[in-house]
Design a protein around this motif. Structure first.
Motif, PDB file in Angstrom:
ATOM      1  N   ASN A  95       1.316  19.537  32.587  1.00  0.00           N
ATOM      2  CA  ASN A  95       1.506  20.192  33.558  1.00  0.00           C
ATOM      3  C   ASN A  95       2.023  18.618  34.551  1.00  0.00           C
ATOM      4  O   ASN A  95       1.544  17.496  34.412  1.00  0.00           O
ATOM      5  N   GLU A  96       3.262  18.586  34.728  1.00  0.00           N
ATOM      6  CA  GLU A  96       3.313  17.827  35.532  1.00  0.00           C
ATOM      7  C   GLU A  96       2.989  16.935  37.350  1.00  0.00           C
ATOM      8  O   GLU A  96       3.021  16.229  37.513  1.00  0.00           O
ATOM      9  N   LYS A  97       2.212  18.137  37.472  1.00  0.00           N
ATOM     10  CA  LYS A  97       2.006  18.159  38.982  1.00  0.00           C
ATOM     11  C   LYS A  97       0.457  17.572  38.311  1.00  0.00           C
ATOM     12  O   LYS A  97       0.035  17.039  39.718  1.00  0.00           O
ATOM     13  N   THR A  98      -0.341  18.054  37.960  1.00  0.00           N
ATOM     14  CA  THR A  98      -1.918  17.812  37.771  1.00  0.00           C
ATOM     15  C   THR A  98      -2.053  17.189  37.022  1.00  0.00           C
ATOM     16  O   THR A  98      -3.388  16.591  36.752  1.00  0.00           O
ATOM     17  N   ASN A  99      -0.702  17.013  36.274  1.00  0.00           N
ATOM     18  CA  ASN A  99      -1.078  15.891  34.936  1.00  0.00           C
ATOM     19  C   ASN A  99      -2.356  16.375  34.363  1.00  0.00           C
ATOM     20  O   ASN A  99      -3.741  15.577  33.327  1.00  0.00           O
TER      21      ASN A  99
END
Length: 177
Positions: A95-99
């Protein structure tokens, strides 16, 4: 018995067992430094037996923790190596936002008759086209030889690995005549 290997989070360092050892050594060095400083400056510091017992107990707990962490890594060597293969070759999506790791490819492995059977399930990821390139990666990571590749199933590929090469490989440790 079949074991599943899937990446749920980024793997911890394999040197994690050193941290409790460093804490134990630091506590002993600190005690030694305090005692030497008291000798140099002629200060009478009496360390109670309770504090010494507490320090020794703390050091033993740190050493046992370090041993348990390192033995955990040794006993699950195949699982750890397969997890490294997934992580290093990016066989997962994040997930790009939460890594956080959202989806991961999966290895299912078992030992039968001195052979290691590994099923590679790409689980719909982009790595499905890399299944043919996985043979040298598995051979290198596990230090075993791939005897057979079965890709007749559409969902996964099975790799059969063994320790001996069966005479199919060139032995470069011998001198050729």
């Amino acid at each position: 018995m079949r074991h599943k290997v899937k990446l749920r989070r980024k793997p911890l360092s394999k040197w994690l067992f050193v941290a409790p050892l460093l804490i134990a050594v630091a506590s002993v060095v600190f005690l030694y430094a305090v005692l030497k400083a008291s000798d140099i400056f002629n200060i009478n510091i009496n360390i109670s037996p309770f504090i010494l017992l507490l320090l020794i107990t703390f050091d033993i707990i740190c050493i046992v923790t370090s041993y348990l962490i390192s033995s955990f890594n040794i006993f699950s060597k195949t699982k750890r190596k397969l997890r490294e293969v997934i992580f290093v070759n990016n066989f997962y999506s994040m997930n790009e936002k939460t890594n956080e790791i959202v989806q991961s490819a999966m290895f299912i492995y078992c030992y039968k008759n001195d052979k290691l059977f590994i099923e590679f399930h790409p689980n719909g990821l982009k790595c499905a086209n890399k299944m043919n390139e996985l043979q040298p990666i598995l051979e290198t990571a596990l230090k075993m030889f791939v005897e057979e590749i079965n890709d007749s199933k559409p969902n996964f590929t099975t790799y059969v690995l063994s320790k001996n090469n069966g005479g199919n490989r060139i032995d470069v440790s011998q001198k050729w005549n």
